[in-house]
Design a protein around this motif. Structure first.
Motif, PDB file in Angstrom:
ATOM      1  N   ASP A   1       1.115  35.970  -7.255  1.00  0.00           N
ATOM      2  CA  ASP A   1       2.024  35.537  -8.315  1.00  0.00           C
ATOM      3  C   ASP A   1       2.205  34.032  -8.145  1.00  0.00           C
ATOM      4  OD1 ASP A   1       4.188  34.933  -9.967  1.00  0.00           O
ATOM      5  OD2 ASP A   1       5.092  36.890  -9.639  1.00  0.00           O
TER       6      ASP A   1
ATOM      7  N   TYR B   1      16.717  48.350 -18.211  1.00  0.00           N
ATOM      8  CA  TYR B   1      15.962  48.390 -16.959  1.00  0.00           C
ATOM      9  C   TYR B   1      14.703  49.212 -17.125  1.00  0.00           C
ATOM     10  CZ  TYR B   1      20.069  46.633 -14.495  1.00  0.00           C
ATOM     11  OH  TYR B   1      21.123  45.877 -14.065  1.00  0.00           O
TER      12      TYR B   1
ATOM     13  N   PRO C   1      19.792  44.350   1.998  1.00  0.00           N
ATOM     14  CA  PRO C   1      20.026  43.273   1.028  1.00  0.00           C
ATOM     15  C   PRO C   1      20.328  43.761  -0.376  1.00  0.00           C
ATOM     16  CG  PRO C   1      17.714  43.446   1.526  1.00  0.00           C
ATOM     17  CD  PRO C   1      18.397  44.400   2.421  1.00  0.00           C
ATOM     18  N   THR C   2      20.154  45.053  -0.654  1.00  0.00           N
ATOM     19  CA  THR C   2      20.472  45.510  -2.008  1.00  0.00           C
ATOM     20  C   THR C   2      21.958  45.736  -2.194  1.00  0.00           C
ATOM     21  OG1 THR C   2      20.101  47.759  -1.285  1.00  0.00           O
ATOM     22  CG2 THR C   2      18.261  46.646  -2.310  1.00  0.00           C
TER      23      THR C   2
ATOM     24  N   LEU D   1      32.178  38.960  -8.870  1.00  0.00           N
ATOM     25  CA  LEU D   1      32.248  38.668  -7.434  1.00  0.00           C
ATOM     26  C   LEU D   1      33.174  37.485  -7.208  1.00  0.00           C
ATOM     27  CD1 LEU D   1      28.631  39.243  -6.313  1.00  0.00           C
ATOM     28  CD2 LEU D   1      30.606  40.639  -5.960  1.00  0.00           C
TER      29      LEU D   1
ATOM     30  N   ARG E   1      13.020  49.927  -8.630  1.00  0.00           N
ATOM     31  CA  ARG E   1      13.903  49.456  -7.574  1.00  0.00           C
ATOM     32  C   ARG E   1      15.060  50.412  -7.341  1.00  0.00           C
ATOM     33  NH1 ARG E   1      11.817  45.121 -10.120  1.00  0.00           N
ATOM     34  NH2 ARG E   1      11.355  43.259  -8.956  1.00  0.00           N
TER      35      ARG E   1
ATOM     36  N   LYS F   1      18.322  40.038  -4.916  1.00  0.00           N
ATOM     37  CA  LYS F   1      19.725  40.016  -5.341  1.00  0.00           C
ATOM     38  C   LYS F   1      20.437  38.796  -4.795  1.00  0.00           C
ATOM     39  CE  LYS F   1      21.453  44.256  -6.751  1.00  0.00           C
ATOM     40  NZ  LYS F   1      22.537  45.205  -6.576  1.00  0.00           N
TER      41      LYS F   1
ATOM     42  N   ASN G   1       7.730  46.138   3.175  1.00  0.00           N
ATOM     43  CA  ASN G   1       8.718  46.834   2.353  1.00  0.00           C
ATOM     44  C   ASN G   1      10.024  47.071   3.083  1.00  0.00           C
ATOM     45  OD1 ASN G   1       8.366  49.005   4.028  1.00  0.00           O
ATOM     46  ND2 ASN G   1       7.333  50.290   2.524  1.00  0.00           N
TER      47      ASN G   1
ATOM     48  N   ASN H   1       7.661  44.104  -3.885  1.00  0.00           N
ATOM     49  CA  ASN H   1       7.415  43.855  -2.467  1.00  0.00           C
ATOM     50  C   ASN H   1       7.053  42.420  -2.170  1.00  0.00           C
ATOM     51  OD1 ASN H   1       7.890  46.397  -1.582  1.00  0.00           O
ATOM     52  ND2 ASN H   1       5.791  47.077  -1.859  1.00  0.00           N
TER      53      ASN H   1
ATOM     54  N   LYS I   1       7.614  52.150  -9.081  1.00  0.00           N
ATOM     55  CA  LYS I   1       7.608  51.027  -8.144  1.00  0.00           C
ATOM     56  C   LYS I   1       8.521  49.905  -8.631  1.00  0.00           C
ATOM     57  CE  LYS I   1       3.800  48.517  -7.890  1.00  0.00           C
ATOM     58  NZ  LYS I   1       2.602  47.813  -7.469  1.00  0.00           N
ATOM     59  N   TYR I   2       8.555  49.716  -9.971  1.00  0.00           N
ATOM     60  CA  TYR I   2       9.315  48.598 -10.509  1.00  0.00           C
ATOM     61  C   TYR I   2      10.764  48.915 -10.737  1.00  0.00           C
ATOM     62  CZ  TYR I   2       4.849  46.415 -11.121  1.00  0.00           C
ATOM     63  OH  TYR I   2       3.632  45.883 -10.881  1.00  0.00           O
TER      64      TYR I   2
ATOM     65  N   SER J   1      -0.738  33.082 -12.973  1.00  0.00           N
ATOM     66  CA  SER J   1      -0.944  34.531 -12.937  1.00  0.00           C
ATOM     67  C   SER J   1       0.285  35.172 -12.327  1.00  0.00           C
ATOM     68  CB  SER J   1      -2.192  34.876 -12.131  1.00  0.00           C
ATOM     69  OG  SER J   1      -1.878  34.976 -10.768  1.00  0.00           O
TER      70      SER J   1
ATOM     71  N   ARG K   1      22.485  49.212 -20.286  1.00  0.00           N
ATOM     72  CA  ARG K   1      21.823  48.515 -19.174  1.00  0.00           C
ATOM     73  C   ARG K   1      20.657  49.316 -18.630  1.00  0.00           C
ATOM     74  NH1 ARG K   1      24.971  45.292 -15.514  1.00  0.00           N
ATOM     75  NH2 ARG K   1      25.850  43.639 -16.798  1.00  0.00           N
TER      76      ARG K   1
ATOM     77  N   ASN L   1       2.420  38.594 -10.774  1.00  0.00           N
ATOM     78  CA  ASN L   1       2.402  39.932 -10.194  1.00  0.00           C
ATOM     79  C   ASN L   1       3.843  40.320 -10.001  1.00  0.00           C
ATOM     80  OD1 ASN L   1       2.169  42.213  -8.659  1.00  0.00           O
ATOM     81  ND2 ASN L   1       0.715  41.371  -7.208  1.00  0.00           N
TER      82      ASN L   1
ATOM     83  N   ILE M   1      24.259  43.543  -2.106  1.00  0.00           N
ATOM     84  CA  ILE M   1      24.959  42.400  -2.712  1.00  0.00           C
ATOM     85  C   ILE M   1      25.270  42.726  -4.155  1.00  0.00           C
ATOM     86  CG2 ILE M   1      24.670  40.014  -3.424  1.00  0.00           C
ATOM     87  CD1 ILE M   1      23.068  39.570  -0.977  1.00  0.00           C
ATOM     88  N   GLY M   2      26.530  42.556  -4.566  1.00  0.00           N
ATOM     89  CA  GLY M   2      26.899  42.816  -5.946  1.00  0.00           C
ATOM     90  C   GLY M   2      27.345  44.236  -6.179  1.00  0.00           C
ATOM     91  N   THR M   3      27.282  45.097  -5.146  1.00  0.00           N
ATOM     92  CA  THR M   3      27.746  46.466  -5.355  1.00  0.00           C
ATOM     93  C   THR M   3      29.191  46.570  -4.900  1.00  0.00           C
ATOM     94  OG1 THR M   3      26.917  47.040  -3.185  1.00  0.00           O
ATOM     95  CG2 THR M   3      25.478  47.473  -5.030  1.00  0.00           C
TER      96      THR M   3
END
Lengths: 525, 429
Positions: A386, A44, A420-421, B367, A19, B40, A276, B34, A16-17, B28, A40, B30, A423-425
């Protein structure tokens, strides 16, 4: 044995983390780059592992769930029976506010789920603190209010009133009157960009930056009046549903929509997006509720029924309301299929205007014609918040800090893209490569071969004479050749036009300069 | 029928509500992706802001130390005491500076002509200087760290030895672990502290040797550059020159990388610096191009990751965070190596923030918007114009070369020479 189990458990969470997939390092030839990228990827992996471990050991609470034993279905359980099983503080989340006079109510929650703003159609606006169950401010504007949204925190909200949109303080002071939006039907707030988007009676879409007050975009949708507007939280793209059954998705920097999809046979009545970013639920007047995969733009599931309002919860439960009936659908154990999880019927006359899940709580808020209700839906909210994203227990100092940080991280409106992923590629090259002559010949030959070997239709009653069949085949081959011939003709015409132009220009020059005109093709004067 | 497990949550909720205003606020976390959308884009905005703040806080000049009467010709740093810096000028005056207070600690007058080279012995006690008056002098370095007044009566005390030799000297360097030092003049001479004549002498070719440097890792290897456009490597144990590399233009100065002692960088007359691996001299490892005129001096930072070059100035760095440059206008200037760095004691939270800004800037530095800001340097007009001119000239050259290649029969022209090899004429054993 136990260690093995623990590590398997963590493996699932690590994914899940992460990405997405790691980079393919085998294809690289540059050793230095390979080494750097390998480093890198190591980092990760380490951070994903650390996050998974933190989730396992430090996340204090687990999500709840309704589970049924034997032949009982989960949707048979009524709210009273659920209320008997839960603790006192959760039970107080279940309430009914009867406000019969001021019209159907619509609601909105702040991103932390602590404050709720409601608007009655006849002009009643109220903010409530849901922890202390006390109204923060409650006032009347004496004109039609069609929609209401919180801005970036509980101190500001926008109300779409009869002619214009107004921004109010949490003390009820009117701060701004936004005249440019016109008579707005639906409002949505893009949190990361501080953009207030609206769609009005004529189907015009407006984007306004509320930090500077500048109107960033103002577009005519071209598809008529629409009163369905929803923002996709994953990529901040705004989707509006139209009466022809199409859904169009917009970004603030272009006048044409990003995507237009035909979803239903009748008008679209509601849209909802999964957090998601992969799933979208739409409902139309054709009595169908469709669940779409947004990566492939395909229908995953079709369910029967009307829906006036749809909403996805943080954990992926889908609430749909129609008339005085709410049903909540859940996907069972990671399969993509949604089926009925809970239902709630209200008193027969109540017309439900909007249903909205409360963030970080297992609660569904319902705004209807006789006031507000709130029901318990176990398993719908994310149990661990969070503090640096949304904190329901914010102090004043934390709220102020958060506002400043949000403003520092405010994204420019140009950064809204479907994926949105990206960006930067690396951007893949957009150059249209003209086919070389050999390639064109090859294509032509391939097309002719396909035409020749295509299926021959056999006709009966003496109509399939061999001469006629041969003629048909010949026609097929010529049809295949035609586009190539047209292309050639077009190219030749362009070249000859250029030549003509050059010649006329040469003739226009005085006689002494004419010998200096270049005769070579492709050289411009 | 089972209900959801919500009672744990209730307990935590009560704890939250009970916290008093004076108690530390609980945080806290998380880390679920999601919960955060468009990560980014947020990182990109932070990288852009970090780049802009970098430029806003860029204040590299710290101070100037003046006292010299004539142009500064050489500088030396004391390896055991970072606070002290020696500088020698064209009129023979040598001074020891205290960098923190930017004042002269003591002076060593004595040279008749220009002081061409300064170096400090490994233990930091002896300063060796050489000059164009054909002398090599050894001075005692005061140990006390306090500022002492210039006491002329003490100067004879400070001078330990003075040796006269046949020719003017251009540079001097001390071994990193040992007692020998080398001077460069008409040939390379190796001296011992106690002898008044050179122990050994190397010569290859007939031209003057301009600069000399000992290798920090191998105490017996040294590199010199000569005015015949060569770089020569010598090994003291074999008492003969090891290798010679001839280039197209003269090398003004050499510096060894203190962290990777097999690499050295040479500052060349044609505005570039070439990094070589001493074991493989046939091609340069890297060509550094940014100056618009001859590079005169070069020095590595102790971390070995950065080096500083000066043209028409003499520069070096004691410490990876400061750069000192001495120039013809008789003063020494102290600069920050990273212009927007915060000096002084940094709180842990500040440090984390700086590290985060660095990391996020590095992730998006390719960039275009971020690159434009990071690359921007406010140059004085003549240097900027000279840079543009050089670039157009280089582009024109390249274009002509390409066309020549395109219009000549394949194979008739020499194959492409890489830039790294381009400047090297030959290598001799």
């Amino acid at each position: 044995m136990e260690i093995q189990d623990i590590s398997d458990d963590i493996d699932v969470k690590v994914k899940k983390y992460q990405r997405g997939e790691g980079a393919d390092l085998e294809a690289l030839k540059d050793k230095k780059l390979k080494g750097q990228l390998a480093n890198r990827e190591e980092l990760y992996k380490k951070s994903a592992n650390a996050a998974a471990k933190a989730e396992k050991w430090l996340m204090q609470t687990e999500a709840g769930r309704l589970e049924s034993e034997g032949f009982e279905k989960t949707w048979r359980f009524s709210q009273q029976s659920i209320a008997q099983e839960v603790d006192v503080s959760s039970r107080k989340n279940q309430f009914d506010l009867v406000l019969p006079d001021l019209g159907p109510y619509t609601i909105d929650y702040t991103s932390s789920g602590r404050y709720m703003v409601t608007a009655g159609r006849k002009g009643h606006l109220a903010i409530m603190d849901l922890h202390t169950m006390k109204p923060v401010k409650d006032f009347q504007v004496r004109e039609t209010v069609r929609d209401v949204v919180f801005l970036h925190n509980e101190t500001f909200f926008a109300a779409a009133q009869k002619k214009y949109t107004y921004i109010y303080n949490n003390a009820g002071t009117e701060l701004h009157c936004l005249k440019e939006h016109g008579a707005v039907l639906k409002l949505q707030f893009l949190k990361n960009h501080f953009l207030l988007s609206s769609i009005n009676k004529f189907g015009h879409l407006h984007y306004q930056d509320i930090t500077t007050g500048q109107m960033v975009g103002n577009y005519r949708s071209g598809l008529g009046r629409s009163d369905v507007l929803q923002v996709n939280p994953y990529n901040s793209v705004v989707a509006s549903g139209h009466s022809g059954g199409t859904i169009s998705m917009w970004k603030p920097t272009s006048a044409a929509p990003l995507v237009k999809m035909l979803c239903h046979h009748g008008p679209v009545t509601a849209i909802a997006f999964h957090p998601n970013g992969h799933l979208m639920a739409t409902a139309g007047m054709d009595k169908k509720l469709k669940i779409w995969d947004l990566r492939k733009y395909e229908v995953l599931q079709t369910l029967p029924g009307h829906a006036k309002s749809l909403d996805f919860s943080q954990k992926g439960l889908l609430a749909s309301s129609t008339g005085s009936f709410v049903q909540i659908l859940a996907n069972s154990s990671d399969s993509q299929n949604y089926d009925r999880y809970m239902i709630h019927t209200m008193v027969k006359g109540y017309q439900i205007q909007k249903c909205l899940f409360r963030p970080y709580e297992d609660v569904l808020g319902i705004g209807h014609s006789m006031g507000l209700s709130s029901i318990l839906v176990p398993g719908s909210g994310e149990p661990n918040f969070d503090s640096w994203v949304a904190n329901p227990f914010e102090t004043l100092k934390q709220r102020r800090e958060k506002e400043v940080r949000l403003l520092l991280d405010k994204l420019p409106p140009e950064s809204i893209i479907m994926d949105p992923t990206k960006i930067g590629t690396l951007r893949t090259s957009n150059k249209i490569q003209k086919a070389t002559k050999e390639e064109k010949e090859a294509e032509k030959a391939a097309a002719i071969a396909a035409a020749k070997s295509g299926p021959q239709k056999k006709k009966t009653k003496g109509r399939s004479k061999p001469s006629k069949v041969a003629k048909k085949k010949q026609e097929g081959v010529e049809k295949a050749k035609r586009p190539f011939a047209e292309e050639n003709k077009h190219a030749e015409m362009v070249v000859s036009k250029k030549k003509q132009k050059r010649i006329t220009e040469a003739n226009e020059l005085p006689k002494s300069l004419q010998p200096f005109v270049s005769r070579k093709a492709g050289v411009d004067i | 029928m089972k209900g959801g497990g919500l009672s744990i949550k209730q307990r935590w909720r009560l704890l939250w509500i009970k916290q008093n205003w004076w108690r530390e606020v609980r945080v806290s976390r998380n880390y679920d992706p999601n919960l955060r959308t468009q990560e980014k884009a947020v990182e990109y905005v932070r990288a852009l802001n970090a780049a802009k703040l970098d430029k806003v806080f860029a204040r590299p000049f710290i101070g100037a130390m003046d006292g010299h009467i004539d142009a500064i010709s050489c500088m030396a740093k004391n390896p055991s005491r970072l606070k002290g810096l020696f500088s020698g000028s064209m009129d023979g005056d040598i001074r020891l500076w205290d960098i923190a207070s930017r004042k002269t600690v003591c002076q060593y007058p004595g040279h008749q002509g220009a002081v061409r080279g300064l170096t400090v012995s490994t233990d930091g006690r002896i300063l060796v200087s050489c000059g164009s008056d054909c002398t090599v002098k050894q001075w005692r370095v005061p140990l006390a760290s306090g500022i002492e007044s210039n006491d002329s009566s003490d100067s004879s005390d400070k001078l330990l030895a003075s040796y006269v030799w046949k020719n003017a000297f251009w540079a001097v360097d001390h071994q990193w672990e040992g007692d020998l030092f080398a001077t460069a003049g008409a040939q390379v001479d190796i001296w011992d502290h106690n002898r008044s004549v050179p122990v050994n002498s190397f010569e290859w070719g007939n031209d003057t040797v301009i600069s000399v440097r000992f290798n920090p890792g191998e105490p017996n290897i040294l590199a010199t550059s000569g005015s015949d456009r060569s770089i020569t490597l010598y090994d003291l144990r074999t008492s003969s020159p090891a290798r010679k590399l001839i280039m197209r233009t003269k090398t003004n100065s050499i510096a060894w990388n203190p962290m990777e002692p097999m690499n050295f960088t040479a500052a060349n007359e044609n505005c570039n610096c070439y990094s070589f691996d001493a074991r493989k001299l046939e091609e340069a490892k890297c060509v550094h191009k940014d100056h618009v005129s001859a590079v005169l001096d070069i020095d590595y930072s102790p971390t070995g990751r950065e080096f500083v070059t000066g043209s028409y100035d003499r520069t070096f760095s004691c410490d990876a965070s400061y750069v000192i440059s001495g120039s013809d206008d008789t003063n020494l200037r102290l600069w920050k190596a990273k212009a927007s760095e915060q000096l002084g004691v940094i709180l842990p939270r500040e440090r984390k923030k700086h590290e985060y800004m660095e990391a996020v800037k590095n992730r998006y530095k390719h960039l275009p918007e971020v690159k434009r800001i990071l690359r921007h340097r406010h140059l004085p007009k003549p240097i900027y114009k000279a840079g543009l001119l050089r670039r157009t000239m280089a582009d024109a050259e390249k274009r002509k070369e390409d066309r020549r290649r395109a219009h000549s029969a394949p194979g008739s022209l020499m194959p492409h020479k890489s830039v790294r090899k381009n400047r090297i004429i030959q290598e001799i054993e």
